[in-house]
Design an enzyme around this catalytic site. Structure first.
Site, PDB file in Angstrom:
ATOM      1  N   CYS A 171      29.139  26.184  38.430  1.00 29.65           N
ATOM      2  CA  CYS A 171      28.551  26.806  39.629  1.00 29.65           C
ATOM      3  C   CYS A 171      27.505  25.918  40.279  1.00 29.65           C
ATOM      4  CB  CYS A 171      27.944  28.152  39.271  1.00 29.65           C
ATOM      5  SG  CYS A 171      26.687  28.046  37.986  1.00 29.65           S
ATOM      6  N   GLY A 182      23.212  34.471  45.379  1.00 27.15           N
ATOM      7  CA  GLY A 182      22.808  35.495  44.420  1.00 27.15           C
ATOM      8  C   GLY A 182      21.639  36.358  44.813  1.00 27.15           C
ATOM      9  N   SER A 226      31.859  35.566  41.276  1.00 26.76           N
ATOM     10  CA  SER A 226      32.076  35.135  42.660  1.00 26.76           C
ATOM     11  C   SER A 226      31.412  36.084  43.672  1.00 26.76           C
ATOM     12  CB  SER A 226      33.580  35.076  42.929  1.00 26.76           C
ATOM     13  OG  SER A 226      34.127  36.374  42.861  1.00 26.76           O
ATOM     14  N   ASP A 240      40.621  28.130  24.717  1.00 26.28           N
ATOM     15  CA  ASP A 240      40.755  29.276  25.613  1.00 26.28           C
ATOM     16  C   ASP A 240      40.314  28.957  27.041  1.00 26.28           C
ATOM     17  OD1 ASP A 240      41.435  31.936  26.008  1.00 26.28           O
ATOM     18  OD2 ASP A 240      39.419  32.678  25.574  1.00 26.28           O
ATOM     19  N   GLU A 246      24.391  36.292  39.872  1.00 28.70           N
ATOM     20  CA  GLU A 246      24.348  34.831  39.892  1.00 28.70           C
ATOM     21  C   GLU A 246      25.717  34.383  40.386  1.00 28.70           C
ATOM     22  OE1 GLU A 246      23.241  33.610  35.935  1.00 28.70           O
ATOM     23  OE2 GLU A 246      21.172  34.206  36.256  1.00 28.70           O
TER      24      GLU A 246
HETATM   25  P1  NAD Z   1      35.024  36.691  39.453  1.00 26.31           P
HETATM   26  O1  NAD Z   1      34.026  37.263  40.391  1.00 26.31           O
HETATM   27  O2  NAD Z   1      36.447  36.731  39.825  1.00 26.31           O
HETATM   28  O3  NAD Z   1      34.942  37.443  38.038  1.00 26.31           O
HETATM   29  C1  NAD Z   1      33.734  37.491  37.298  1.00 26.31           C
HETATM   30  C2  NAD Z   1      33.771  38.690  36.371  1.00 26.31           C
HETATM   31  O4  NAD Z   1      33.800  39.887  37.142  1.00 26.31           O
HETATM   32  C3  NAD Z   1      35.006  38.752  35.465  1.00 26.31           C
HETATM   33  O5  NAD Z   1      34.626  39.231  34.197  1.00 26.31           O
HETATM   34  C4  NAD Z   1      35.890  39.758  36.173  1.00 26.31           C
HETATM   35  O6  NAD Z   1      36.798  40.407  35.320  1.00 26.31           O
HETATM   36  C5  NAD Z   1      34.847  40.731  36.697  1.00 26.31           C
HETATM   37  N1  NAD Z   1      35.293  41.552  37.825  1.00 26.31           N
HETATM   38  C6  NAD Z   1      36.180  41.220  38.799  1.00 26.31           C
HETATM   39  N2  NAD Z   1      36.330  42.248  39.664  1.00 26.31           N
HETATM   40  C7  NAD Z   1      35.529  43.246  39.222  1.00 26.31           C
HETATM   41  C8  NAD Z   1      35.235  44.568  39.683  1.00 26.31           C
HETATM   42  N3  NAD Z   1      35.812  45.064  40.771  1.00 26.31           N
HETATM   43  N4  NAD Z   1      34.355  45.306  38.992  1.00 26.31           N
HETATM   44  C9  NAD Z   1      33.754  44.813  37.889  1.00 26.31           C
HETATM   45  N5  NAD Z   1      33.989  43.576  37.396  1.00 26.31           N
HETATM   46  C10 NAD Z   1      34.855  42.803  38.060  1.00 26.31           C
HETATM   47  O7  NAD Z   1      34.531  35.225  39.149  1.00 26.31           O
HETATM   48  P2  NAD Z   1      35.252  34.101  38.279  1.00 26.31           P
HETATM   49  O8  NAD Z   1      36.401  33.557  39.060  1.00 26.31           O
HETATM   50  O9  NAD Z   1      35.470  34.632  36.899  1.00 26.31           O
HETATM   51  O10 NAD Z   1      34.098  32.999  38.167  1.00 26.31           O
HETATM   52  C11 NAD Z   1      33.927  31.945  39.065  1.00 26.31           C
HETATM   53  C12 NAD Z   1      32.754  32.232  39.960  1.00 26.31           C
HETATM   54  O11 NAD Z   1      31.581  32.448  39.192  1.00 26.31           O
HETATM   55  C13 NAD Z   1      32.439  31.058  40.869  1.00 26.31           C
HETATM   56  O12 NAD Z   1      32.147  31.523  42.156  1.00 26.31           O
HETATM   57  C14 NAD Z   1      31.193  30.456  40.228  1.00 26.31           C
HETATM   58  O13 NAD Z   1      30.369  29.718  41.097  1.00 26.31           O
HETATM   59  C15 NAD Z   1      30.513  31.683  39.718  1.00 26.31           C
HETATM   60  N6  NAD Z   1      29.536  31.337  38.680  1.00 26.31           N
HETATM   61  C16 NAD Z   1      28.199  31.458  38.962  1.00 26.31           C
HETATM   62  C17 NAD Z   1      27.253  31.099  38.002  1.00 26.31           C
HETATM   63  C18 NAD Z   1      25.770  31.217  38.278  1.00 26.31           C
HETATM   64  O14 NAD Z   1      25.003  31.195  37.325  1.00 26.31           O
HETATM   65  N7  NAD Z   1      25.345  31.341  39.522  1.00 26.31           N
HETATM   66  C19 NAD Z   1      27.673  30.644  36.762  1.00 26.31           C
HETATM   67  C20 NAD Z   1      29.037  30.526  36.515  1.00 26.31           C
HETATM   68  C21 NAD Z   1      29.963  30.886  37.484  1.00 26.31           C
END
Ligand code: NAD
Length: 489
Positions: free
Chosen positions: A289, A459, A235, A99, A256
């Site tokens: 990340c 964060g 993000s 997945d 985060e």
């Molecule tokens: P993203 O922000 O697009 O999505 C993350 C989650 O938020 C998903 O479940 C998504 O469906 C949800 N989401 C999106 N819009 C939303 C809204 N308006 N309301 C509520 N929920 C919403 O991030 P991504 O592309 O899935 O992940 C990649 C990012 O995550 C990168 O920037 C990476 O660095 C970061 N990341 C950080 C850590 C950490 O521990 N600091 C760990 C892993 C990933």
């Protein structure tokens, strides 16, 4: 409700898990295999406002009962869930691999087991908690931790199982009920987790899992006033949206977020170890990340470092993530691959030097070659912004002060990696590099009791250990005038 799906002999439900039951939605979204694109794995229930309402209702109704248990009683359920994760490692690993695309070997041997450890660690930590008690100005004082209410956990696609368990475990251990919303590009391991929650016998409504898009389901959940904590990993742009919803309801929120971490190499370091670790930043195609994506090397050893770095990078093998010979996974989705290629194209056009890679590995599929870019200057987009792909930058410095200045020159501050053979420098530079976690001569080793989080746009707040338990609790100071009460026993 939809039929369960058979994926390579593993039965996976495409539905939500709310109040201890499987619940469907009128519409679905697709999830596909990153390294076997466009193979479709499942049509997954696409949650909406009605799903969010149902989940919030279930989590609210279950909250008083779960909160009334002692930490040790809640710990029994968490340990049972950890046992079940350990007993189902192979299934969880294969589904996560198909997945999300992460390498199967690493999932089987390390990542899934870390999910079990997350539940065990928090079960034990919450049970061992002792209230702080002290005397001050004639009063007996104590700090009481009370469960806060239903917690919403939102996770990204890049390490779905590990991150979901890392964030749900402290919420449950602290006495909160949970609604987990995983990302829609890799939702399936969460569905297997729901099966295990059911087998572990959690009371209905304590641990709910809902599937859907952020802009639909996510939005509805973050705006619900019954949610008392929001713990988000993802993000920066999404954090800004969720932060506004949290502010509207005055709900504590941790985020985060992304990183642009430096990998700083000094001339006195073990260059071979540093170069091996630098090439290792490509392992998950850079979709990590904390990855040290800005390689910053002391000028006097830069050629010797690069020679070793190229040799280690040449040894990377792209391919099927189930194959133990593969060392570099595919990018999650063509949309993400196009985004990563966009960074490379803009860097090329702006005059940065593509030292190696810079294009797709082959015409079909989601792989991009391990790419190294020497920026024209530090303001280059590829230095300042998170790419989240197999793209590293290469810069040099003349002395320690310049190295630290380059390391600290972005708006991010998630982590840092320093390679040096000097104890004094390790201490000095380790303190000076901006980041929630800084590793010296190693990477990614983490003690679960340590605080974890980012500085700057990486964060808000800290998770890990007692920091996460405090976040998920309402802290109260109880003060009783000394000598004013008597025990009746
Ligand atoms: P993203 O922000 O697009 O999505 C993350 C989650 O938020 C998903 O479940 C998504 O469906 C949800 N989401 C999106 N819009 C939303 C809204 N308006 N309301 C509520 N929920 C919403 O991030 P991504 O592309 O899935 O992940 C990649 C990012 O995550 C990168 O920037 C990476 O660095 C970061 N990341 C950080 C850590 C950490 O521990 N600091 C760990 C892993 C990933």
């Amino acid at each position: 409700m939809h039929e369960r799906i058979d994926i390579e002999g593993i039965s996976v439900s495409p539905d939500h898990f709310i109040d201890g039951k499987r619940v469907g939605s009128p519409t679905t979204f697709e999830t596909r295999c990153p390294f076997d694109w466009p193979r479709k794995l499942a049509d997954v229930a696409r949650g909406d406002a009605a799903t969010a309402d149902l989940a919030a209702q279930a989590a609210s109704a279950a909250f008083p009962g779960w909160a009334a248990l002692t930490a040790a009683q809640r710990g029994v359920y968490l340990h049972r869930l950890a046992d079940l994760i350990e007993a189902n490692v192979e299934q969880l690993a294969l589904i996560e691999c198909l997945d999300m695309g992460m390498l199967l070997e690493s999932l089987r041997l390390r990542v899934i087991l870390r999910g079990a450890a997350n539940f065990r660690n928090y079960a034990d930590l919450a049970s061992a908690h002792e209230e702080r008690v002290w005397s001050s100005r004639g009063t007996a004082n104590r700090v009481i931790r009370s469960p806060a209410g239903p917690a919403l956990i939102i996770t990204p696609w890049n390490a779905p199982f590990m991150l979901s368990t890392w964030k749900c475990a402290p919420a449950l251990a602290a006495g909160n009920t949970v609604i987990l919303k995983p990302a829609d590009w890799s939702p399936l391991s969460a569905s297997l987790l729901a099966d295990l929650i059911e087998q572990a016998g959690f009371p209905p409504g304590v641990f709910n899992i809902v599937q859907g898009l952020g802009t639909e389901l996510g939005n509805a959940l973050t705006g619900d006033p019954r949610i008392k904590r929001i713990s988000f990993t993802g993000s920066v742009p999404t954090a800004r949206v969720i932060g506004k919803a949290a502010a509207e309801n005055i709900v504590p929120f941790t985020a985060e977020l992304g990183g642009k971490s430096p990998l700083l190499v000094f001339a006195d370091a073990d260059l071979d170890a540093a170069a091996r670790k630098a090439a290792g930043q490509y392992d998950d195609s850079g979709q990590v990340c904390m990855a040290g994506t800005r390689i910053i090397v002391e000028e006097s050893v830069s050629e010797a470092f690069l020679e070793r770095f190229h040799a280690y990078t040449d040894a990377h093998v792209m391919g099927d993530s189930r194959d133990p010979a593969t060392t570099m996974s595919a990018l999650i989705h063509p949309v993400h691959a196009a985004r990563v290629l966009g960074f490379i194209d803009r860097a090329r056009t702006a005059g940065d030097t593509i030292v190696r890679g810079g294009k797709r590995w082959k015409d079909d599929g989601n792989w991009i070659e391990p790419t190294l870019i020497a920026p024209r200057d530090n303001a280059s987009e590829v230095v300042q912004n998170e790419v989240f792909g197999p793209v590293l930058t290469f810069q040099t410095f003349k002395d320690e002060a310049e190295g630290i200045a380059l390391a600290n020159s972005t708006a991010y501050g998630l982590s840092g990696i320093v390679y040096t053979g000097s104890a004094e420098r390790a201490e000095r530079v380790g303190r000076a590099v901006r980041g929630g976690t800084v590793w010296v001569n190693t990477f990614l080793i983490r003690d679960l009791t340590a605080p974890f989080g980012g500085i700057g746009i990486s964060g808000i707040g800290r998770e890990g250990g007692d920091y996460a338990l405090d976040f998920h609790s309402d802290l109260k100071t109880l003060q009783i005038l000394e000598g004013s009460v008597r025990s009746s026993q």
